[in-house]
Design an enzyme around this catalytic site. Sequence first.
Site, short mmCIF file in Angstrom:
data_model
loop_
_atom_site.label_atom_id
_atom_site.label_comp_id
_atom_site.label_asym_id
_atom_site.label_seq_id
_atom_site.Cartn_x
_atom_site.Cartn_y
_atom_site.Cartn_z
N PRO A 1 20.07 8.15 4.37
CA PRO A 1 21.60 8.72 4.99
C PRO A 1 22.28 7.20 6.32
O PRO A 1 21.41 7.10 6.94
CB PRO A 1 21.78 9.56 5.85
CG PRO A 1 20.31 10.41 5.56
CD PRO A 1 19.35 9.98 4.35
N ASN A 2 22.76 7.43 6.59
CA ASN A 2 24.11 5.76 7.02
C ASN A 2 23.25 4.61 6.92
O ASN A 2 23.33 2.96 7.35
CB ASN A 2 23.43 6.51 8.26
CG ASN A 2 24.47 7.49 9.29
OD1 ASN A 2 25.31 6.94 8.08
ND2 ASN A 2 23.51 8.65 9.83
N ARG B 1 26.04 -2.00 12.73
CA ARG B 1 26.35 -2.37 13.78
C ARG B 1 24.70 -2.24 14.17
O ARG B 1 24.05 -1.24 12.72
CB ARG B 1 27.31 -0.49 13.93
CG ARG B 1 28.78 -0.21 14.07
CD ARG B 1 28.70 1.00 14.87
NE ARG B 1 28.61 1.14 15.86
CZ ARG B 1 28.14 2.63 15.95
NH1 ARG B 1 28.52 3.60 14.34
NH2 ARG B 1 27.70 3.12 16.47
N TYR C 1 18.41 -3.05 13.60
CA TYR C 1 18.27 -2.40 11.86
C TYR C 1 18.28 -3.72 11.58
O TYR C 1 18.07 -4.65 10.26
CB TYR C 1 19.07 -1.72 11.53
CG TYR C 1 18.60 -0.74 12.00
CD1 TYR C 1 18.00 0.21 11.51
CD2 TYR C 1 19.84 0.24 12.70
CE1 TYR C 1 17.91 1.56 12.03
CE2 TYR C 1 19.64 1.65 12.89
CZ TYR C 1 18.50 2.48 12.94
OH TYR C 1 18.45 3.42 13.59
N ASN D 1 13.26 4.90 1.98
CA ASN D 1 13.35 5.36 3.20
C ASN D 1 14.30 6.23 3.16
O ASN D 1 15.66 6.17 3.02
CB ASN D 1 14.51 3.69 4.21
CG ASN D 1 15.02 4.03 4.82
OD1 ASN D 1 14.34 4.85 6.07
ND2 ASN D 1 14.59 2.81 6.69
N ALA E 1 17.09 9.69 8.73
CA ALA E 1 17.12 10.95 9.39
C ALA E 1 16.39 11.84 8.93
O ALA E 1 16.04 12.74 9.63
CB ALA E 1 18.09 11.10 9.77
N GLU F 1 6.73 5.46 1.80
CA GLU F 1 7.44 5.24 2.96
C GLU F 1 7.56 4.09 3.90
O GLU F 1 6.52 3.35 4.25
CB GLU F 1 7.09 6.48 4.05
CG GLU F 1 8.93 7.08 4.83
CD GLU F 1 7.77 8.12 5.87
OE1 GLU F 1 7.04 9.17 5.40
OE2 GLU F 1 8.19 8.02 7.17
N HIS G 1 9.87 2.20 6.95
CA HIS G 1 11.05 2.59 7.75
C HIS G 1 11.88 0.42 8.80
O HIS G 1 10.25 0.07 8.84
CB HIS G 1 10.60 3.12 9.05
CG HIS G 1 10.68 4.45 8.95
ND1 HIS G 1 12.06 5.06 8.42
CD2 HIS G 1 10.12 5.46 7.81
CE1 HIS G 1 10.96 6.22 8.12
NE2 HIS G 1 10.34 6.54 7.91
N ARG H 1 10.85 4.57 19.58
CA ARG H 1 12.20 4.44 20.26
C ARG H 1 12.21 6.43 20.74
O ARG H 1 11.52 6.34 21.26
CB ARG H 1 13.24 4.37 18.43
CG ARG H 1 13.33 2.92 17.80
CD ARG H 1 13.76 3.44 16.37
NE ARG H 1 15.40 3.59 17.05
CZ ARG H 1 16.00 3.95 16.31
NH1 ARG H 1 15.25 3.90 14.98
NH2 ARG H 1 17.07 3.93 15.94
O1 CA2 Z 1 14.56 2.52 10.90
C1 CA2 Z 1 14.68 3.21 10.02
O2 CA2 Z 1 14.75 2.31 8.49
C2 CA2 Z 1 15.39 4.98 9.95
O3 CA2 Z 1 14.34 5.37 8.74
C3 CA2 Z 1 16.93 4.22 10.33
C4 CA2 Z 1 17.49 6.19 10.52
C5 CA2 Z 1 16.87 6.53 11.48
O4 CA2 Z 1 17.04 7.49 11.10
C6 CA2 Z 1 15.26 6.35 11.02
O5 CA2 Z 1 14.58 7.28 12.06
C7 CA2 Z 1 14.68 5.20 10.86
C8 CA2 Z 1 18.73 5.74 10.03
C9 CA2 Z 1 19.80 4.10 10.30
C10 CA2 Z 1 21.31 3.77 10.11
O6 CA2 Z 1 21.31 2.80 9.97
C11 CA2 Z 1 23.24 2.63 10.72
C12 CA2 Z 1 22.34 1.24 10.45
C13 CA2 Z 1 23.49 0.67 11.11
C14 CA2 Z 1 24.53 0.68 12.65
C15 CA2 Z 1 24.21 2.49 11.91
C16 CA2 Z 1 23.35 3.59 11.18
#
Ligand code: CA2
Length: 148
Positions: free
Chosen positions: A9-10, A17, A22, A75, A78, A99, A101, A108
Amino acid sequence: MNIHIINGPNLNLLGVRQPEIYGHETLGDIEKKMRQIFEQKNVALHFFQSNSEGAIIDALHAARYAHNADAVVINPGAYTHYSIAIRDAVAAIQIPVIEVHISNIHAREPFREHSVVAAACRGRIEGLGWNGYRLAVEYLLDALQPNN
Ligand code: CA2
């Protein structure tokens, strides 16, 4: 070699953003870079992203049972931190799963530190940006050689 790369997700919002966390690459940019890097390497890369837990579980099952994948890079976003269902699917498919990230989940919020998926995986790469996906595939190409 047939490797499936599954994003949760996301992650479809990458590059839009929070680039300080990221990076600037979109998921499409990452896929393009990966295809360029591995095009000469005798590996078929299959990319999938979903914001839905069930669709990710279906993609894990399909990787193993429909597409005969050799390994998965995931990946889980969340879902990493609470999806026992994704952990069970990783354990069920009985092929190596790495896995990844993009961010360092230990640097964090405390709720990101724990992965319920990790114990079912072969290993984990975190905090190295999109290169985590590249390193995971490089590891798998080496580890899955017949003589290793
Ligand atoms: O660091 C990672 O790859 C995560 O899996 C990314 C997830 C986060 O919930 C994990 O704790 C760590 C979230 C990805 C959200 O990605 C976004 C990208 C741009 C703007 C907002 C969110």
